[in-house]
Write a protein that holds these residues in place. Sequence first.
Motif, PDB file in Angstrom:
ATOM      1  N   GLU A 212       0.810  -1.218   0.000  1.00 24.06           N
ATOM      2  CA  GLU A 212       0.000   0.000   0.000  1.00 24.06           C
ATOM      3  C   GLU A 212       0.854   1.284   0.000  1.00 24.06           C
ATOM      4  O   GLU A 212       2.039   1.283   0.319  1.00 24.06           O
ATOM      5  CB  GLU A 212      -1.013  -0.014   1.149  1.00 24.06           C
ATOM      6  N   GLU A 213       0.202   2.371  -0.394  1.00 21.70           N
ATOM      7  CA  GLU A 213       0.859   3.635  -0.731  1.00 21.70           C
ATOM      8  C   GLU A 213       1.913   4.098   0.270  1.00 21.70           C
ATOM      9  O   GLU A 213       3.041   4.385  -0.092  1.00 21.70           O
ATOM     10  CB  GLU A 213      -0.198   4.731  -0.895  1.00 21.70           C
ATOM     11  N   GLN A 214       1.553   4.164   1.545  1.00 23.15           N
ATOM     12  CA  GLN A 214       2.453   4.729   2.536  1.00 23.15           C
ATOM     13  C   GLN A 214       3.762   3.937   2.606  1.00 23.15           C
ATOM     14  O   GLN A 214       4.860   4.481   2.572  1.00 23.15           O
ATOM     15  CB  GLN A 214       1.783   4.731   3.905  1.00 23.15           C
ATOM     16  N   LEU A 215       3.615   2.636   2.616  1.00 30.44           N
ATOM     17  CA  LEU A 215       4.799   1.790   2.707  1.00 30.44           C
ATOM     18  C   LEU A 215       5.669   1.970   1.464  1.00 30.44           C
ATOM     19  O   LEU A 215       6.890   1.975   1.538  1.00 30.44           O
ATOM     20  CB  LEU A 215       4.356   0.334   2.866  1.00 30.44           C
ATOM     21  N   LYS A 216       5.015   2.185   0.322  1.00 27.50           N
ATOM     22  CA  LYS A 216       5.751   2.359  -0.925  1.00 27.50           C
ATOM     23  C   LYS A 216       6.694   3.556  -0.840  1.00 27.50           C
ATOM     24  O   LYS A 216       7.850   3.473  -1.227  1.00 27.50           O
ATOM     25  CB  LYS A 216       4.765   2.549  -2.079  1.00 27.50           C
ATOM     26  N   SER A 217       6.203   4.679  -0.300  1.00 29.59           N
ATOM     27  CA  SER A 217       7.084   5.846  -0.226  1.00 29.59           C
ATOM     28  C   SER A 217       8.235   5.569   0.748  1.00 29.59           C
ATOM     29  O   SER A 217       9.352   6.035   0.559  1.00 29.59           O
ATOM     30  CB  SER A 217       6.303   7.092   0.172  1.00 29.59           C
ATOM     31  N   GLU A 218       7.968   4.785   1.763  1.00 29.09           N
ATOM     32  CA  GLU A 218       9.049   4.456   2.702  1.00 29.09           C
ATOM     33  C   GLU A 218      10.042   3.502   2.059  1.00 29.09           C
ATOM     34  O   GLU A 218      11.238   3.552   2.337  1.00 29.09           O
ATOM     35  CB  GLU A 218       8.461   3.865   3.974  1.00 29.09           C
ATOM     36  N   ARG A 221      12.315   5.763   0.238  1.00 25.34           N
ATOM     37  CA  ARG A 221      13.142   6.580   1.137  1.00 25.34           C
ATOM     38  C   ARG A 221      14.272   5.758   1.770  1.00 25.34           C
ATOM     39  O   ARG A 221      15.390   6.220   1.894  1.00 25.34           O
ATOM     40  CB  ARG A 221      12.258   7.203   2.219  1.00 25.34           C
TER      41      ARG A 221
END
Length: 298
Positions: A212-218, A221
């Motif tokens: 899911e989206e949030q984990l993807k940005s992490e 990073r």
Amino acid sequence: MSEVGVRPHFRRVALIGIGLIGSSLARVIRRDGLADHIAVSARTQHTLDIATRLGLADSTSLDARKVVEGADLVVLSVPLGAYGSIASVIGSGVKPGAIVTDVGSVKECVIADVGPHLPEGVHLVPGHPVAGTEHSGPEAGFAELFAGRYCILTPPPGTDPTAIETVTALWRQAGMIVETMSAQHHDRVLAITSHLPHLIAYTIVGTATDLEEQLKSEVIRYSAGGFRDFTRIAASDPVMWRDVFLNNRDAVLEMLGRFTEDLAALQRAIRWGEGDGLQEKFTRTREIRRGILEVKQA
Ligand code: NAP
């Protein structure tokens, strides 16, 4: 002809495909004056225009058959899936005595797909410069790509030794260490050293993408934690890699079977808290990295 430093010379080289690998070879041929004339074919006029602008082609045509006419060396540098149709177009147009070679990442299929289309007296010397990047196209190439790397030739039994020596000299001139083996052996070795690592990279990057989206940005990073190296490999050309897996199916499936067994063993060791087993395994694999550094292939 096979000693280091013997420079081959061709009157007319026909390059079918001028992407990363084809254009890097064209740059070597230009740099070292290995041919009087470089004739180039590709799938699109756009690519041929770039090759001309870069000074890599003396003549171009979308018609591969025209390009091979009169050539003493023909080099296929296209995705493996295109070999059969190109060979059927150029086959009877290659002059007797000419050498046909290639740079494809799988080798048994080259002998099967190209060999039957070549007339008597044309020498097929399949090759694989084991060097590359994740970039594609004529602008991505550079002459130094091959320096210090291995090139594997897989001539079928009975191939004219002089033709093998000429192709050997070409890749040595590009700075490569040239070795010869059977196509079958090449395909098993490369299944584990190259094809399976790419499959794993495509899988792990795909798995992360599905999160899911949030984990993807992490994921992006914190990618320096190991993921980044996989993303570089998984950025490799999709068409090229589709064709590698379709053309080396048996060897890849065999290595994948072994890999999944070993992965299951690690899964079990983690589940049961078998720290000694994990440490022992990781210590053994560390040695492989040292070996690669020692032969300067890092
Ligand atoms: P690339 O940069 O994508 O270039 C492919 C070239 O083939 C382009 O000039 C393309 O023309 C042409 N082409 C594609 N489909 C064609 C078709 N159906 N008919 C005629 N021409 C066609 O690819 P590459 O990385 O140089 O790879 C070429 C070969 O080298 C592959 O067989 C691959 O297995 C092998 N190889 C690759 C690497 C690597 O790291 N990339 C390393 C070792 C060996 P357009 O641009 O006009 O489409």
